[in-house]
Motif scaffolding. Structure first.
Motif, mmCIF file in Angstrom:
data_model
loop_
_atom_site.group_PDB
_atom_site.id
_atom_site.type_symbol
_atom_site.label_atom_id
_atom_site.label_comp_id
_atom_site.label_asym_id
_atom_site.label_seq_id
_atom_site.Cartn_x
_atom_site.Cartn_y
_atom_site.Cartn_z
ATOM 1 N N ASN A 1 0.846 -1.183 0.000
ATOM 2 C CA ASN A 1 0.000 0.000 0.000
ATOM 3 C C ASN A 1 0.885 1.238 0.000
ATOM 4 N N GLU A 2 0.862 1.961 -1.097
ATOM 5 C CA GLU A 2 1.725 3.140 -1.217
ATOM 6 C C GLU A 2 1.231 4.305 -0.367
ATOM 7 N N GLY B 1 -1.010 2.650 9.610
ATOM 8 C CA GLY B 1 0.360 2.518 9.126
ATOM 9 C C GLY B 1 0.652 1.224 8.386
ATOM 10 N N ILE B 2 -0.347 0.400 8.119
ATOM 11 C CA ILE B 2 -0.102 -0.911 7.503
ATOM 12 C C ILE B 2 0.218 -0.756 6.019
ATOM 13 N N VAL B 3 1.365 -1.280 5.641
ATOM 14 C CA VAL B 3 1.798 -1.279 4.244
ATOM 15 C C VAL B 3 1.374 -2.566 3.549
ATOM 16 N N ALA B 4 1.477 -3.689 4.258
ATOM 17 C CA ALA B 4 1.083 -4.986 3.700
ATOM 18 C C ALA B 4 0.943 -5.983 4.840
ATOM 19 N N THR B 5 0.100 -6.967 4.640
ATOM 20 C CA THR B 5 -0.051 -8.048 5.614
ATOM 21 C C THR B 5 0.256 -9.374 4.943
ATOM 22 N N GLN B 6 0.654 -10.341 5.753
ATOM 23 C CA GLN B 6 0.979 -11.684 5.255
ATOM 24 C C GLN B 6 2.003 -11.641 4.124
ATOM 25 N N MET B 7 2.999 -10.777 4.274
ATOM 26 C CA MET B 7 4.025 -10.675 3.235
ATOM 27 C C MET B 7 5.080 -11.756 3.439
ATOM 28 N N PRO B 8 5.385 -12.558 2.404
ATOM 29 C CA PRO B 8 6.409 -13.597 2.547
ATOM 30 C C PRO B 8 7.772 -12.982 2.843
ATOM 31 N N THR C 1 3.698 -8.574 8.866
ATOM 32 C CA THR C 1 2.910 -7.362 8.675
ATOM 33 C C THR C 1 3.880 -6.186 8.602
ATOM 34 N N VAL C 2 3.956 -5.566 7.444
ATOM 35 C CA VAL C 2 4.871 -4.448 7.224
ATOM 36 C C VAL C 2 4.120 -3.144 7.491
ATOM 37 N N THR D 1 4.605 1.333 8.387
ATOM 38 C CA THR D 1 5.504 2.490 8.349
ATOM 39 C C THR D 1 6.261 2.558 9.673
ATOM 40 N N CYS D 2 7.507 3.007 9.607
ATOM 41 C CA CYS D 2 8.347 2.971 10.804
ATOM 42 C C CYS D 2 7.950 4.011 11.851
ATOM 43 N N ASP D 3 7.108 4.967 11.484
ATOM 44 C CA ASP D 3 6.640 5.916 12.487
ATOM 45 C C ASP D 3 5.346 5.442 13.158
ATOM 46 N N SER D 4 4.906 4.220 12.830
ATOM 47 C CA SER D 4 3.771 3.610 13.522
ATOM 48 C C SER D 4 4.293 2.486 14.418
ATOM 49 N N SER D 5 3.447 1.981 15.274
ATOM 50 C CA SER D 5 3.865 1.011 16.284
ATOM 51 C C SER D 5 4.353 -0.289 15.643
ATOM 52 N N HIS D 6 5.566 -0.717 16.029
ATOM 53 C CA HIS D 6 6.123 -1.981 15.522
ATOM 54 C C HIS D 6 7.147 -2.506 16.520
#
Length: 223
Positions: free
Chosen positions: A66-67, A73-80, A101-102, A104-109
């Protein structure tokens, strides 16, 4: 003297003849046999075609990014793991071999892919040698000094197993994860570049593996 009470003579009956045997229904049997033969022939043709022209392997890079992530902040889920890119921040990270689950780095991870390396050589060097080499490579990655790493962070890395090495796998992927809690910043310095020829973006897909193949090895070590 004639006896009047004698029974009247009976006419002789013709002998009983056996009924003619009804013709067996051979037509139905022949039809079933023909259907079975055709089904067997179709199965043989299918197997031969699969051997001559096997189906295309599934595409490894099939999870879109997701651009324009939303507030979550979710860019992608279930990414290999083979689709991850250096610098990807990961939410809910448990193992480097799991789909991620990828975000953005400014969101919780709680983890980040800090680097990937390509091992050189033709012969498999052995699990212990690869373990040491992978750990050294991962700890060589330059991190942002403002990240404030401490003992709550753990290095994780995946490396080729003997099985995947034979298939051409030479990639070591390096992760840092929190044992507890989350952060909202990247561990890598802004504008960090890869070493010449040593690191390689892991988004370049490797050949897909069948279910019965041994996966890559993984390891964890404290920071």
């Amino acid at each position: 003297m004639v006896e009047n009470n004698l029974p009247e003579p009976q006419a002789a009956l013709p002998p009983l003849q056996p009924e003619p045997e009804k013709p067996k229904r051979q037509g139905a049997r022949w039809a079933l046999m023909i259907v079975a033969v055709l089904a067997l022939a179709a199965a043989v043709v299918f197997v031969v075609l699969r051997l001559v022209d096997p189906p295309a392997s599934p595409v490894a890079n099939n999870v879109p990014r997701n651009e324009n992530p939303g507030l979550d902040g979710i860019v992608a889920t279930q990414m290999p793991p083979t689709q991850l890119e250096q610098g990807d921040c990961l939410r809910g990270f448990l193992s480097p071999l799991d789909p991620q689950t990828v975000v953005t780095c400014d969101s919780s991870h709680n983890a980040q892919l800090i680097g990937t390396f390509q091992i050189t050589g033709e012969e498999y060097p052995g699990a212990n040698v690869l373990l040491t080499q992978s750990e050294d490579l991962c700890k060589s990655v330059s991190l942002d000094p403002r990240a404030g790493l401490d003992s709550t962070w753990t290095y994780h890395f995946s490396r080729p197993s003997e099985s995947t090495w034979d298939q051409g796998d030479r990639t070591v992927s390096c992760f840092l994860s929190l044992s507890e809690g989350n952060v909202r910043s990247s561990l890598l310095p802004e504008g960090g570049s890869e070493d010449d020829g040593e690191k390689k973006d892991s988004k370049e897909s490797k050949d897909s593996k069948s279910e019965d193949e041994k996966p890559k090895d993984e390891e964890s070590t404290e920071s």
